[in-house]
Structure formats: structure tokens, C-alpha cells
Design an enzyme around this catalytic site. Structure first.
Site, short mmCIF file in Angstrom:
data_model
loop_
_atom_site.label_atom_id
_atom_site.label_comp_id
_atom_site.label_asym_id
_atom_site.label_seq_id
_atom_site.Cartn_x
_atom_site.Cartn_y
_atom_site.Cartn_z
N LYS A 111 7.40 -3.72 -5.62
CA LYS A 111 6.94 -2.47 -5.03
C LYS A 111 7.77 -2.09 -3.82
O LYS A 111 7.74 -0.96 -3.35
CB LYS A 111 5.47 -2.61 -4.57
CG LYS A 111 4.48 -2.96 -5.62
CD LYS A 111 3.11 -3.20 -4.93
CE LYS A 111 2.11 -3.75 -5.89
NZ LYS A 111 0.89 -4.25 -5.21
N GLY A 112 8.49 -3.07 -3.28
CA GLY A 112 9.12 -2.91 -1.98
C GLY A 112 10.07 -1.73 -1.84
O GLY A 112 10.19 -1.13 -0.78
N GLU A 132 17.21 -1.71 -4.38
CA GLU A 132 16.44 -2.84 -3.83
C GLU A 132 16.06 -2.58 -2.38
O GLU A 132 16.78 -1.89 -1.65
CB GLU A 132 17.29 -4.12 -3.89
CG GLU A 132 17.04 -4.97 -5.10
CD GLU A 132 15.76 -5.81 -5.01
OE1 GLU A 132 14.87 -5.51 -4.19
OE2 GLU A 132 15.68 -6.79 -5.77
N ASP A 133 14.96 -3.15 -1.97
CA ASP A 133 14.55 -3.06 -0.58
C ASP A 133 15.30 -4.09 0.28
O ASP A 133 15.86 -3.76 1.31
CB ASP A 133 13.03 -3.26 -0.44
CG ASP A 133 12.52 -4.51 -1.15
OD1 ASP A 133 13.30 -5.15 -1.92
OD2 ASP A 133 11.35 -4.86 -0.97
N ASP A 146 17.43 -11.36 0.13
CA ASP A 146 17.25 -12.50 1.02
C ASP A 146 18.15 -13.63 0.52
O ASP A 146 19.32 -13.69 0.89
CB ASP A 146 15.77 -12.86 1.03
CG ASP A 146 15.40 -13.82 2.15
OD1 ASP A 146 16.31 -14.54 2.63
OD2 ASP A 146 14.23 -13.88 2.54
N LYS A 205 19.77 -9.96 4.26
CA LYS A 205 19.74 -11.05 5.24
C LYS A 205 20.98 -11.92 5.06
O LYS A 205 21.55 -11.98 3.98
CB LYS A 205 18.47 -11.89 5.03
CG LYS A 205 17.20 -11.16 5.44
CD LYS A 205 16.02 -12.12 5.40
CE LYS A 205 14.73 -11.39 5.69
NZ LYS A 205 13.57 -12.30 5.58
N PHE A 248 11.39 -12.62 8.95
CA PHE A 248 10.57 -11.92 7.98
C PHE A 248 10.25 -10.53 8.52
O PHE A 248 9.79 -10.38 9.64
CB PHE A 248 9.28 -12.69 7.69
CG PHE A 248 8.59 -12.18 6.45
CD1 PHE A 248 9.07 -12.53 5.20
CD2 PHE A 248 7.50 -11.34 6.55
CE1 PHE A 248 8.46 -12.04 4.05
CE2 PHE A 248 6.88 -10.85 5.41
CZ PHE A 248 7.36 -11.20 4.15
N VAL A 249 10.55 -9.51 7.73
CA VAL A 249 10.34 -8.14 8.18
C VAL A 249 9.34 -7.41 7.28
O VAL A 249 9.17 -7.76 6.10
CB VAL A 249 11.66 -7.34 8.23
CG1 VAL A 249 12.59 -7.90 9.29
CG2 VAL A 249 12.36 -7.33 6.87
N ASP A 279 6.13 -5.73 2.57
CA ASP A 279 4.77 -6.14 2.90
C ASP A 279 4.68 -7.58 3.37
O ASP A 279 5.58 -8.40 3.14
CB ASP A 279 3.89 -6.04 1.65
CG ASP A 279 4.22 -7.15 0.64
OD1 ASP A 279 5.41 -7.26 0.24
OD2 ASP A 279 3.32 -7.94 0.29
N ARG A 302 3.17 -1.96 4.28
CA ARG A 302 4.17 -1.19 3.53
C ARG A 302 4.26 0.24 4.07
O ARG A 302 5.30 0.88 3.99
CB ARG A 302 3.78 -1.09 2.04
CG ARG A 302 3.85 -2.41 1.29
CD ARG A 302 3.71 -2.12 -0.21
NE ARG A 302 3.34 -3.32 -0.97
CZ ARG A 302 4.21 -4.23 -1.41
NH1 ARG A 302 5.49 -4.10 -1.16
NH2 ARG A 302 3.79 -5.27 -2.11
P1 XMP Z 1 15.50 -13.20 -2.74
O1 XMP Z 1 15.39 -14.39 -1.82
O2 XMP Z 1 15.36 -13.58 -4.18
O3 XMP Z 1 14.21 -12.37 -2.36
O4 XMP Z 1 16.72 -12.38 -2.45
C1 XMP Z 1 14.11 -11.04 -2.58
C2 XMP Z 1 12.67 -10.61 -2.53
O5 XMP Z 1 11.91 -11.39 -1.57
C3 XMP Z 1 11.09 -10.55 -0.79
N1 XMP Z 1 11.50 -10.68 0.62
C4 XMP Z 1 10.87 -10.11 1.66
N2 XMP Z 1 9.79 -9.31 1.70
N3 XMP Z 1 9.99 -9.20 4.05
C5 XMP Z 1 9.36 -8.86 2.91
O6 XMP Z 1 8.38 -8.12 2.95
C6 XMP Z 1 11.08 -9.99 4.10
O7 XMP Z 1 11.61 -10.27 5.18
C7 XMP Z 1 11.54 -10.48 2.82
N4 XMP Z 1 12.58 -11.26 2.47
C8 XMP Z 1 12.52 -11.36 1.12
C9 XMP Z 1 11.29 -9.16 -1.34
O8 XMP Z 1 10.27 -8.88 -2.24
C10 XMP Z 1 12.61 -9.19 -2.05
O9 XMP Z 1 12.73 -8.29 -3.13
MG MG Z 2 6.89 -8.70 -1.11
#
Ligand code: XMP
Ligand code: MG
Length: 183
Positions: free
Chosen positions: A47-48, A103-104, A107, A135, A156-157, A163, A169
Site C-alpha cells: 500500500k505504501g 515503489e515507496d 530498504d 536506504k 524507520f520512516v 506506515d 500513512r
Molecule cells: P526491502 O528491505 O525488501 O523492504 O527493500 C521494502 C519494503 O519494506 C518496507 N519498509 C519500510 N516501511 N518505513 C516503512 O513504513 C520504513 O522505514 C521501511 N523500510 C522498509 C516497505 O513496505 C518496503 O516496500
Molecule cells: Mg509497510
């Protein structure tokens, strides 16, 4: 809103808006109008990315179509494991289309590299990624991301679609959470 839950504002609403306009201009240049592949297909990863994709699509000066996909990676609430499950798949065939994954945040990059491999098997004409946030950890995974809005610290943001436990959100900015919220 949300009392003391937000420790700091990392990226303001105005900064997000300006960046989206910049990204939209760059991305539009890569997709010539009236291409035989048809309109650019934006795949919003739920949903991000929902707030990002709606602002981004409206900032793009080219026609786009919008599809949604939901994936979940097994793991704790604040880190991913790389084992991904499709919760909602695309409704349409993407073969022969120009596809842009929206993508939002990236990470570890594990979710995205899985998603790219999955979508590549469906034979799109092109497959690229735009992410609002990245990140530093993402740099460790060999996942090719054409367009990145902001590189952010390893914190963590939340906000602007992101969320914690489905909250925050709806904030118009990106902020860091007060550790008291998750302890
Ligand atoms: P990876 O590690 O697979 O993770 O790149 C991607 C998904 O992890 C969630 N994500 C976050 N969600 N704040 C969030 O609300 C954050 O700081 C964060 N870091 C990772 C997110 O769903 C992303 O698509
Ligand atoms: Mg999430």
C-alpha cells in the site's frame, strides 16, 4: 496529529512535491509519446506507494495507465526477509508493454529484486523502477533502480504512504518515529 509520535520531519511536503516534479520530467523523457508499446504502465506496489503514484502520475506529462500489485515479505514488522508472497496480482497482461514499477521505499532491496524477477518473466517490452526513497542498505543488493527520489539514513520512516502498524500513512510528509512508539 499523532501527538508526540513523530520524532522529526525528514522530508517536508514541499520537498516531496518538488522532487516528484523533477522525477516526472526525467522519467517522461525516457518514454516517447505514441510508442508502439502503448501508454506507459505504472505498477503501484501497495500500500505504501499509493500516495506517491497518484501524485507522480499527475505530474507526468505523458499518458499512463495504472495497475496495482500487493506483495508481502515474511519477516518482522520493520525488516524484510526476501521471501515474498503475492497478495494481489496484476489484473492485466504486461507482455510487450513499457512497465515502470513505482515503489515507496527500497530498504534491503530484497522485495524489489524479487518483484523485478517475477515481472520480467511476463515479458514486458521494458521494466524499470522509480522509488521515492532508498536506504543505504539497498546499495548492497544488485538491484537496478533507474530513478531515486531521496537517499535517506537507515532509520524507520513513516508518512506519505509509509506506515507503522498501518498508522501514519496519511501524514503529508516523511518523518521518523519516536522509539517510544515501538517499544
Ligand atoms: P526491502 O528491505 O525488501 O523492504 O527493500 C521494502 C519494503 O519494506 C518496507 N519498509 C519500510 N516501511 N518505513 C516503512 O513504513 C520504513 O522505514 C521501511 N523500510 C522498509 C516497505 O513496505 C518496503 O516496500
Ligand atoms: Mg509497510
Amino acid at each position: 496529529m499523532y501527538g508526540d509520535d513523530i520524532a522529526s520531519v525528514l522530508i517536508t511536503e514541499d520537498e516531496i512535491k518538488a522532487k516528484i516534479e523533477e522525477l516526472a520530467e526525467l522519467v517522461a523523457k525516457r518514454y516517447p509519446p505514441d510508442s508502439p508499446e502503448g501508454d506507459l504502465l505504472l505498477i503501484c506496489v501497495l500500500k505504501g506507494a499509493i500516495f506517491f503514484v497518484t501524485d507522480f502520475a499527475r505530474a507526468l506529462p505523458i499518458p499512463t495507465q495504472l495497475e496495482f500489485m500487493a506483495v508481502s515479505s515474511y519477516g518482522s514488522s520493520t525488516s524484510s526477509s526476501g521471501v515474498v508472497r503475492i497478495m494481489k496480482d496484476l489484473d492485466k497482461d504486461i507482455a510487450g508493454r513499457n512497465v515502470l514499477i513505482v515503489e515507496d521505499i527500497i530498504d534491503s532491496g530484497l522485495t524489489l529484486s524479487w518483484l523485478k524477477r517475477n515481472l520480467a518473466t511476463r515479458n514486458p517490452a521494458s521494466l524499470e523502477v522509480v522509488t521515492l526513497l532508498r536506504k543505504p542498505d539497498a546499495l548492497r543488493t544488485p538491484v537496478d533502480v533507474a530513478h531515486v527520489g531521496f537517499d535517506i539514513p537507515n532509520e524507520f520512516v513513516v508518512g506519505y504512504g509509509l506506515d507503522y502498524a498501518e498508522r501514519y500513512r496519511d501524514l503529508p510528509y516523511i518523518g521518523t518515529l519516536n522509539p517510544a512508539v515501538y517499544s
